[in-house]
Design an enzyme around this catalytic site. Structure first.
Site, PDB file in Angstrom:
ATOM      1  N   GLU A 272       1.115  -1.207  -0.028  1.00  0.00           N
ATOM      2  CA  GLU A 272       0.006   0.019   0.100  1.00  0.00           C
ATOM      3  C   GLU A 272       0.741   1.135  -0.073  1.00  0.00           C
ATOM      4  O   GLU A 272       0.924   2.013   0.917  1.00  0.00           O
ATOM      5  CB  GLU A 272      -0.982  -0.010   1.380  1.00  0.00           C
ATOM      6  CG  GLU A 272      -1.744  -1.236   1.231  1.00  0.00           C
ATOM      7  CD  GLU A 272      -2.847  -1.090   2.314  1.00  0.00           C
ATOM      8  OE1 GLU A 272      -3.017  -0.181   3.047  1.00  0.00           O
ATOM      9  OE2 GLU A 272      -3.706  -1.909   2.253  1.00  0.00           O
TER      10      GLU A 272
ATOM     11  N   GLU B   6      -4.911  -8.615   1.117  1.00  0.00           N
ATOM     12  CA  GLU B   6      -5.629  -8.682   2.457  1.00  0.00           C
ATOM     13  C   GLU B   6      -7.323  -8.078   2.062  1.00  0.00           C
ATOM     14  O   GLU B   6      -7.623  -7.745   1.060  1.00  0.00           O
ATOM     15  CB  GLU B   6      -5.288  -7.162   2.941  1.00  0.00           C
ATOM     16  CG  GLU B   6      -3.661  -7.254   3.880  1.00  0.00           C
ATOM     17  CD  GLU B   6      -3.357  -5.910   4.257  1.00  0.00           C
ATOM     18  OE1 GLU B   6      -4.171  -5.107   4.656  1.00  0.00           O
ATOM     19  OE2 GLU B   6      -2.235  -5.709   4.323  1.00  0.00           O
TER      20      GLU B   6
HETATM   21  C1  FCB Z   1      -4.177  -2.042   5.520  1.00  0.00           C
HETATM   22  C2  FCB Z   1      -2.996  -2.218   6.074  1.00  0.00           C
HETATM   23  C3  FCB Z   1      -2.966  -3.374   7.341  1.00  0.00           C
HETATM   24  C4  FCB Z   1      -3.907  -3.226   8.115  1.00  0.00           C
HETATM   25  C5  FCB Z   1      -5.436  -2.979   7.593  1.00  0.00           C
HETATM   26  C6  FCB Z   1      -6.385  -2.915   8.273  1.00  0.00           C
HETATM   27  O1  FCB Z   1      -4.473  -0.812   5.102  1.00  0.00           O
HETATM   28  O2  FCB Z   1      -2.242  -2.682   5.105  1.00  0.00           O
HETATM   29  O3  FCB Z   1      -1.764  -3.079   7.985  1.00  0.00           O
HETATM   30  O4  FCB Z   1      -3.928  -2.183   9.060  1.00  0.00           O
HETATM   31  O5  FCB Z   1      -5.321  -2.082   6.373  1.00  0.00           O
END
Ligand code: FCB
Length: 458
Positions: free
Chosen positions: A165, A359
């Site tokens: 990110e 994620e």
């Molecule tokens: C993302 C991050 C991770 C965590 C989630 C909830 O943006 O990559 O580290 O904080 O959100």
């Protein structure tokens, strides 16, 4: 009805170094910008820091045992740059590399495929003192660090991701100021963004020169904003949010250019591009990671409940969660957005590499019942609905190879400290005891069946 996933699909969970490791002063680790930021009063809710976190630095073996008990066949974690090169560009700390070597060995014994992220926001403070990501040299310092970690682990690790990110690191860290290093300046944001992306490309080249057979990728957080009306303000705001959040990262990485509308909107600030940079940044990848949590619904300023102040030039719009269920983060639950993001990527970048969802997850804090179980049915529902969407996308022919739940266990949620719980596994921060939530047991069933019991989304 069971929705089955492709043979060989990767079922994982994800974490990151600063959020789980602790051991901040151990094994020769140097300070990172998140140590500095979290120790600065007022930056993190409750004054929480990652000094101890979930103590994974000492408990990694038991944690791998928990992964095994869920049946994960993959695990995504990040390496802490200041654990490996404490001052960022100087001597290598062998004890830091040894920790990750032991972790990777434990995963190997458990038959769990590691996916290594090299940068999940914990820049060595010593590099920040010289300008951090605003300085071009940091991109090349990152490539050297990538070379060091890759050299130590590439015999055992196939899947590599350079950055997690970069949007959050560049924009929330340098414009909104909500994340380390806490800067609030558009030019700082644009410099950081460009140097992060340059570091990504330079690191891929450095790792490929050592071993071209490993699979190189990047992880972006993408969410395609939806205009809730057709007024000029709403349409313009939607275009701007999509440009800042999505296109200004996907265009350079997948198409070798920055979007002209974003360049025009942000002028006189500029991306500090030098000749040849975009070729480096757009070096072809072996896979492409998408982190997906929620989707923005854009409305006029004052009409929505979320101000969008983290987006420069977007004071005329806001986002609304009206009519939507939200998580403890206040984020709307929008599984359709996962379909939208993958469809958008495929339509826009025909030559894209295979995808992974690196994620996806939600914060909910459910109590421990008398019998010791944690009935987190809202998390199960969230995961099930997003997996149904993902299944549909795969049925439609989009090449998605894996899914990583965020997170394996509760952890340090950046500016929210320990107040938000994303884990499949609950952590009691007083005792460090781990308890599998019902979602972890449900996920174990999904992995065993290679599918979910759910009606398709549409
Ligand atoms: C993302 C991050 C991770 C965590 C989630 C909830 O943006 O990559 O580290 O904080 O959100």
């Amino acid at each position: 009805m069971t929705l089955r996933f492709p043979e060989g699909f990767l079922w994982g969970a994800a974490t990151s170094a600063y959020q789980i490791e602790g051991g901040a002063d151990e094994g020769g680790r140097g300070p990172s910008i998140w140590d500095t930021f979290s120790h600065t009063p007022g930056r993190v809710i409750g004054g929480d820091t990652g000094d101890v976190a979930t103590d994974h630095y000492h408990r990694y073996r038991a944690d791998v045992g928990l992964m095994e008990s869920i049946g994960l066949n993959a695990y995504r974690f990040s390496v802490s740059w200041p654990r490996v090169i404490p001052d960022g560009d100087g001597a290598v700390n062998q004890r830091g590399l040894d920790f990750y070597r032991r972790l990777v060995d434990a995963l190997g014994e458990a038959d769990i495929e590691p996916l290594v992220t090299l940068y999940h926001w914990d820049l060595p403070q010593a590099l920040q003192d010289r300008g951090g990501w605003m300085r071009r040299q940091t991109a090349f310092d990152f490539a050297r660090y990538a070379e060091v970690v890759f050299g130590a682990l590439h015999d055992r690790v196939t899947l590599w991701s350079t950055l997690n990110e970069p949007y959050v690191a560049a924009h929330l860290g340098h414009y909104a100021g909500w994340h380390a290093p806490g800067t609030t300046d558009v030019q700082a944001m644009m410099s950081a963004q460009h140097h992060l992306l340059l570091g990504h490309g330079a690191a891929v080249a450095a790792m490929r020169a050592i071993d071209p057979a490993r699979r190189q990728g990047i992880v972006l957080n993408l969410e395609i904003p939806v205009a809730t009306g057709d007024s000029p303000a709403v349409l313009d705001g939607t275009r701007r949010v999509e440009g800042l959040l999505d296109r200004s990262f996907t265009d350079p990485v997948l198409a070798g250019r920055y979007p002209s509308d974003v360049i025009a909107d942000l002028a006189p600030a500029r991306f500090p591009v030098e000749p040849g940079d975009l070729e480096v940044i757009s070096t072809p990848l072996d896979w492409f990671g998408v982190n997906y949590y929620r989707q923005w619904f854009i409305t006029e300023a004052g009409m929505g409940d979320l101000p969008l102040s983290e987006f420069p030039g977007c004071g005329h719009v806001s986002a609304t969660t009206a009519g939507q269920e939200t998580t403890d983060m206040g984020w709307p639950i929008t599984p359709q957005g996962l379909i939208d993001v993958l469809t958008w990527l495929v339509d826009r970048y025909p030559g894209h590499p295979p995808f992974m969802i690196t994620e996806n997850g939600c914060a909910f804090d459910d109590p421990v019942a008398e019998d010791g179980t944690i009935d987190d049915r809202r998390r199960i529902d969230y995961l099930r609905r997003h997996l149904a969407g993902l299944h549909q996308v795969i049925e439609d022919g989009i090449d998605v190879r894996g899914y990583f739940a965020w997170s394996l266990l509760d952890n340090f949620e950046w500016a929210s400290g320990y107040s938000k719980r994303f884990g499949l596994i609950q952590v009691d921060y007083d005792t460090q005891a781990r308890t599998l939530r019902n979602s972890a047991r449900w996920y174990a069933g999904v992995i065993a069946a290679n599918g979910i019991d759910a009606p398709p989304l549409r």
